[in-house]
Design a protein around this motif. Structure first.
Motif, PDB file in Angstrom:
ATOM      1  N   THR A   1     -18.488 -18.136  45.305  1.00  0.00           N
ATOM      2  CA  THR A   1     -17.150 -17.746  44.859  1.00  0.00           C
ATOM      3  C   THR A   1     -16.062 -18.582  45.522  1.00  0.00           C
ATOM      4  N   VAL A   2     -16.373 -19.154  46.683  1.00  0.00           N
ATOM      5  CA  VAL A   2     -15.406 -20.005  47.379  1.00  0.00           C
ATOM      6  C   VAL A   2     -16.079 -21.358  47.622  1.00  0.00           C
ATOM      7  N   PRO A   3     -16.009 -22.284  46.653  1.00  0.00           N
ATOM      8  CA  PRO A   3     -16.636 -23.593  46.822  1.00  0.00           C
ATOM      9  C   PRO A   3     -16.084 -24.288  48.065  1.00  0.00           C
ATOM     10  N   SER A   4     -16.976 -24.636  48.987  1.00  0.00           N
ATOM     11  CA  SER A   4     -16.532 -25.129  50.285  1.00  0.00           C
ATOM     12  C   SER A   4     -16.950 -26.559  50.573  1.00  0.00           C
ATOM     13  N   GLY A   5     -17.784 -27.150  49.704  1.00  0.00           N
ATOM     14  CA  GLY A   5     -18.373 -28.445  49.994  1.00  0.00           C
ATOM     15  C   GLY A   5     -17.532 -29.625  49.573  1.00  0.00           C
ATOM     16  N   VAL A   6     -18.056 -30.825  49.884  1.00  0.00           N
ATOM     17  CA  VAL A   6     -17.342 -32.076  49.614  1.00  0.00           C
ATOM     18  C   VAL A   6     -18.249 -33.020  48.842  1.00  0.00           C
ATOM     19  N   LEU A   7     -17.711 -33.619  47.793  1.00  0.00           N
ATOM     20  CA  LEU A   7     -18.388 -34.649  47.015  1.00  0.00           C
ATOM     21  C   LEU A   7     -17.782 -35.999  47.371  1.00  0.00           C
ATOM     22  N   PHE A   8     -18.629 -36.950  47.760  1.00  0.00           N
ATOM     23  CA  PHE A   8     -18.183 -38.303  48.096  1.00  0.00           C
ATOM     24  C   PHE A   8     -18.615 -39.262  46.988  1.00  0.00           C
ATOM     25  N   ALA A   9     -17.683 -40.027  46.457  1.00  0.00           N
ATOM     26  CA  ALA A   9     -18.015 -41.122  45.550  1.00  0.00           C
ATOM     27  C   ALA A   9     -18.228 -42.357  46.412  1.00  0.00           C
ATOM     28  N   GLY A  10     -19.482 -42.797  46.535  1.00  0.00           N
ATOM     29  CA  GLY A  10     -19.819 -43.848  47.474  1.00  0.00           C
ATOM     30  C   GLY A  10     -20.409 -43.233  48.730  1.00  0.00           C
ATOM     31  N   ALA A  11     -21.205 -44.044  49.459  1.00  0.00           N
ATOM     32  CA  ALA A  11     -21.830 -43.516  50.669  1.00  0.00           C
ATOM     33  C   ALA A  11     -21.759 -44.537  51.799  1.00  0.00           C
TER      34      ALA A  11
ATOM     35  N   ARG B   1     -15.253 -20.780  35.594  1.00  0.00           N
ATOM     36  CA  ARG B   1     -14.344 -21.682  36.298  1.00  0.00           C
ATOM     37  C   ARG B   1     -14.122 -21.205  37.733  1.00  0.00           C
ATOM     38  N   GLN B   2     -14.068 -19.910  37.920  1.00  0.00           N
ATOM     39  CA  GLN B   2     -13.870 -19.356  39.254  1.00  0.00           C
ATOM     40  C   GLN B   2     -15.169 -19.337  40.051  1.00  0.00           C
ATOM     41  N   LEU B   3     -16.275 -19.026  39.369  1.00  0.00           N
ATOM     42  CA  LEU B   3     -17.558 -18.858  40.038  1.00  0.00           C
ATOM     43  C   LEU B   3     -18.260 -20.192  40.294  1.00  0.00           C
ATOM     44  N   ARG B   4     -18.165 -21.104  39.325  1.00  0.00           N
ATOM     45  CA  ARG B   4     -18.818 -22.412  39.354  1.00  0.00           C
ATOM     46  C   ARG B   4     -20.299 -22.293  39.715  1.00  0.00           C
ATOM     47  N   PRO B   5     -21.109 -21.696  38.814  1.00  0.00           N
ATOM     48  CA  PRO B   5     -22.541 -21.532  39.084  1.00  0.00           C
ATOM     49  C   PRO B   5     -23.307 -22.831  38.818  1.00  0.00           C
TER      50      PRO B   5
ATOM     51  N   VAL C   1     -12.601 -27.852  59.150  1.00  0.00           N
ATOM     52  CA  VAL C   1     -13.454 -26.787  58.620  1.00  0.00           C
ATOM     53  C   VAL C   1     -13.003 -25.470  59.215  1.00  0.00           C
ATOM     54  N   LYS C   2     -12.675 -24.540  58.337  1.00  0.00           N
ATOM     55  CA  LYS C   2     -12.209 -23.215  58.768  1.00  0.00           C
ATOM     56  C   LYS C   2     -12.845 -22.176  57.862  1.00  0.00           C
ATOM     57  N   ASP C   3     -13.428 -21.150  58.472  1.00  0.00           N
ATOM     58  CA  ASP C   3     -14.102 -20.080  57.726  1.00  0.00           C
ATOM     59  C   ASP C   3     -15.163 -20.628  56.777  1.00  0.00           C
ATOM     60  N   GLY C   4     -15.855 -21.686  57.219  1.00  0.00           N
ATOM     61  CA  GLY C   4     -16.953 -22.233  56.433  1.00  0.00           C
ATOM     62  C   GLY C   4     -16.556 -23.130  55.290  1.00  0.00           C
ATOM     63  N   THR C   5     -15.260 -23.409  55.131  1.00  0.00           N
ATOM     64  CA  THR C   5     -14.778 -24.250  54.033  1.00  0.00           C
ATOM     65  C   THR C   5     -14.196 -25.543  54.581  1.00  0.00           C
ATOM     66  N   ALA C   6     -14.573 -26.660  53.980  1.00  0.00           N
ATOM     67  CA  ALA C   6     -14.044 -27.955  54.396  1.00  0.00           C
ATOM     68  C   ALA C   6     -12.772 -28.276  53.618  1.00  0.00           C
TER      69      ALA C   6
ATOM     70  N   ALA D   1     -22.471 -27.068  42.056  1.00  0.00           N
ATOM     71  CA  ALA D   1     -22.382 -25.729  42.651  1.00  0.00           C
ATOM     72  C   ALA D   1     -22.115 -25.845  44.144  1.00  0.00           C
ATOM     73  N   GLY D   2     -21.107 -25.132  44.626  1.00  0.00           N
ATOM     74  CA  GLY D   2     -20.746 -25.148  46.035  1.00  0.00           C
ATOM     75  C   GLY D   2     -19.769 -26.231  46.433  1.00  0.00           C
ATOM     76  N   ILE D   3     -19.463 -27.151  45.514  1.00  0.00           N
ATOM     77  CA  ILE D   3     -18.551 -28.256  45.818  1.00  0.00           C
ATOM     78  C   ILE D   3     -17.115 -27.841  45.507  1.00  0.00           C
ATOM     79  N   GLY D   4     -16.216 -28.062  46.474  1.00  0.00           N
ATOM     80  CA  GLY D   4     -14.821 -27.682  46.278  1.00  0.00           C
ATOM     81  C   GLY D   4     -13.845 -28.831  46.338  1.00  0.00           C
ATOM     82  N   SER D   5     -14.238 -29.959  46.981  1.00  0.00           N
ATOM     83  CA  SER D   5     -13.326 -31.091  47.147  1.00  0.00           C
ATOM     84  C   SER D   5     -14.035 -32.392  46.794  1.00  0.00           C
ATOM     85  N   PHE D   6     -13.236 -33.403  46.464  1.00  0.00           N
ATOM     86  CA  PHE D   6     -13.775 -34.707  46.065  1.00  0.00           C
ATOM     87  C   PHE D   6     -13.019 -35.809  46.792  1.00  0.00           C
ATOM     88  N   VAL D   7     -13.777 -36.754  47.359  1.00  0.00           N
ATOM     89  CA  VAL D   7     -13.178 -37.918  48.003  1.00  0.00           C
ATOM     90  C   VAL D   7     -13.782 -39.174  47.391  1.00  0.00           C
ATOM     91  N   ALA D   8     -12.975 -39.946  46.686  1.00  0.00           N
ATOM     92  CA  ALA D   8     -13.426 -41.208  46.089  1.00  0.00           C
ATOM     93  C   ALA D   8     -13.351 -42.284  47.160  1.00  0.00           C
TER      94      ALA D   8
END
Length: 623
Positions: free
Chosen positions: A422-432, A134-138, A590-595, A487-494
């Motif tokens: 260890t620090v998921p920084s990416g963004v998942l978009f529902a829709g494009a 849960r913390q690592l999210r491989p 975006v700060k320290d590589g995290t969105a 992997a690498g995704i930390g946030s979600f925007v529908a």
């Protein structure tokens, strides 16, 4: 101390430890065991609850944990991994048993106990694997292999330990082999029959709608506990295999909706794990830990640097596991509650067997030969019991050290291997939509991973032409919800044009990413009567400042606005930006590589970050 205050104290300490561990991003088991050790100096759980009640409760709770974990094991997750998982649960277990036994002998442990310790410690365990995952999210492949190994090998290790224990008690090699073979056969038979019976009844009840939704979790819990107890009554220590097989059976029956069951069991599992580690930690005295420390240091070092790597590389030879995956698996074998519980139970069983043998030898009525045999048997068990005094402390030291080493060190290794972050920084978009593609392109240039999900052919084509990562599927499809690589995704925007899809998707992905990291666009409810508005419990956090709906964002694009990035510095602060762009829509910073997704409640830094906003261009790439 009476049982009620003691249990309330244990429950409170368990909750505090897990909350604190979450905040500092350290495996909670470390704090739970240390708290248990400290509490055990004031009051021992045996003195409050009694041994029989304590170990009956521990056995039952471990069964619930394995049942909950087995409900998440679906055969479809093994696509491309079936051979690797099969090897992890067979060849790797045998290799690990032989190597752990050898390590115990090198550390100076008697050969009977070395065999038993080897069987006990082939397990890893869902109670420690799940929090680390849960913390690592491989990647999905690594997570599937670790999850299957952790859950399936636990009952295998427990049964192997039972066979070894019974062989040790019998003593003679020929009798030991026959006893072990008979025990194994009865265990597999009992577990299989009970799985089919209880699993068939539960499946029938669900398909016939005989159980109301609000009772799903309670009924399944009751049946799992019942199966555990019945199995143990028919064949000692077979219950763990039974509940694991039962969970796997139910998880893979087509058409069964187990959502309510999984949600109920997940919350219960977190509670049980915390309580168990505090209780069992309280049974270990610091004096015994200090006494066993030199032996434990040698033993655990061999486990980490020799046993696990060798067993993984040899066991997975010829499988589909990549070199990077095998490297990560080689340094990911924390021990959990099953090892602790079974070690504690066997220590008690050995004490009981020695006591019964001594009592039988002291009674008269036997022939001289029988009396001598009984006395020799009792003396052998007494000697074994003296040697086994360090069994439980050794296992607990192993748990603490392996959880600390693997839990704290595996993150950097996984990142270097490209298998997790260890620090998921990416963004998942529902829709494009166009604005999401513009934002994803800018985030990618800032080295922030992004993923767009859409079924619209035009959106998919435009995203691929722009070189963006996109999945062509519905955001609520089974693939997206269960199998998509995050992997690498930390946030979600529908960000679809359908409000209900946005709200449902945000709530669904909150289970993986956390509700604080899931957002949806503003709803299209302007002018709608209060009686027609969507219930607040069905909504989620609104993205962006101001929070606009999909049509409103589309209208801004038609008016010529674009998503641009602005570097916030001392010379160009957030306040200055707002003055220049009063109608801008703040989207991400975006700060320290995290969105971070901006909302009306977000405190955006005045400086030292990069802001992404929907703005009116003013003669350059930046706003």
């Amino acid at each position: 101390m009476s049982p009620a205050p003691y249990l309330a104290l244990v429950l409170g300490l368990a909750a505090i430890c897990q909350l604190f561990a979450y905040r500092v991003r350290v495996p909670s088991i470390l704090f739970l065991l240390l708290t248990g050790f400290a509490l055990g100096q004031l009051v021992r759980p045996d003195d409050v609850l009694g041994r029989e009640v304590l170990f009956a409760g521990v056995n039952m709770c471990v069964g619930i944990i394995l049942f909950e974990g087995a409900l998440s094991l679906r055969f479809r997750d093994l696509r491309g991994l079936s051979k690797a998982v099969w090897r992890l649960c067979t060849a790797t277990v045998v290799l690990a048993w032989a190597l752990i036994t050898s390590a115990a002998l090198v550390a100076g442990i008697a050969w009977e106990l070395a065999l038993l310790i080897g069987a006990l410690l082939v397990v890893t365990g869902p109670t420690v694997i799940a929090p680390i995952l849960r913390q690592l999210r491989p990647t999905r492949r690594v997570a599937s292999m670790l999850r299957w190994e952790g859950i399936v090998v636990d009952p295998i290790g427990a049964i192997l330990a039972v066979l070894v224990f019974q062989a040790i008690i019998v003593g003679a090699p020929e009798g030991a082999f026959a006893t072990a073979a008979l025990t194994l056969g009865k265990t597999v038979l009992v577990s299989t029959v009970l799985t089919l019976v209880f699993g068939g009844l539960l499946e029938l009840a669900l398909r016939k709608h005989l159980i109301p939704d609000f009772l799903d979790g309670v009924i399944f819990l009751s049946v799992a506990v019942g199966a555990l107890v019945v199995s143990n009554q028919l064949q000692a220590e077979s219950g763990l295999l039974t509940v694991t097989m039962l969970g796997i059976y139910l998880a893979n029956r087509p058409g069964l909706n187990l959502t309510h069951v999984r949600e109920f069991k997940e919350d219960l599992q977190v509670l049980i794990v915390g309580v168990l580690f505090v209780l069992l930690g309280g049974r270990v005295s610091p004096e015994r830990v200090v006494a066993i420390a030199p032996t434990a240091l040698i033993f655990v070092s061999l486990l980490i640097f020799v046993v696990r790597p060798v067993s993984i590389w040899l066991g997975l030879m010829g499988s589909s596991a990549t070199r990077q995956e095998r490297t990560l698996l080689s340094f990911m074998a924390p021990r959990g509650i099953v090892a602790a519980a079974v070690a504690s139970i066997f220590a008690l069983e050995l004490e009981r067997a020695a006591s019964e043998a001594s009592l039988a030898a002291s009674h008269g009525g036997q022939s001289p030969q029988e009396t001598l045999a009984l006395q020799a048997y009792a003396e052998r068990l007494s000697t074994l019991l003296d040697s086994a005094v360090d069994l439980v402390p050794l296992v607990f030291v192993t748990i603490v050290v392996t959880v600390a080493v693997y839990g704290l060190g595996v993150g950097r290794l996984a990142e270097r291997l490209g298998l997790a972050t260890t620090v998921p920084s990416g963004v998942l978009f529902a829709g494009a939509p166009a604005w999401a593609r513009q934002a994803a392109d800018l985030l990618a240039k800032l080295d922030v991973p992004t993923l767009l999900v859409s079924l619209a052919p035009g959106e998919v084509r435009q995203a691929r032409m722009a070189g963006l990562r996109i999945e062509r599927t519905h955001i609520l499809s089974e693939y997206a919800v269960e199998d998509m690589e995050l992997a690498g995704i930390g946030s979600f925007v529908a960000s679809t044009f359908d409000d209900e899809t946005n709200s449902t998707a945000a709530r669904e992905f909150a289970r993986t990413l956390g509700s604080q990291h899931t957002f949806a666009l503003g709803r299209q409810e302007d002018g709608v009567k209060d009686t027609q508005r969507t219930a607040s419990k069905l909504t989620t956090q609104l993205a962006f400042d101001p929070p606009l709906s999909a049509p409103q964002l589309e209208q801004r694009l038609h008016e010529g606005m674009q998503v641009r990035q602005t570097k916030l510095t001392e010379k160009h602060t957030l306040s200055m930006f707002r003055e220049r762009q009063p109608d801008a829509v703040l989207m991400f910073y975006v700060k320290d590589g995290t969105a971070h997704v901006v909302s009306t409640e977000t405190t955006v830094p005045e400086t030292d970050s990069t802001l992404l906003a929907l703005v009116r261009p003013r003669g350059g790439p930046n706003a």
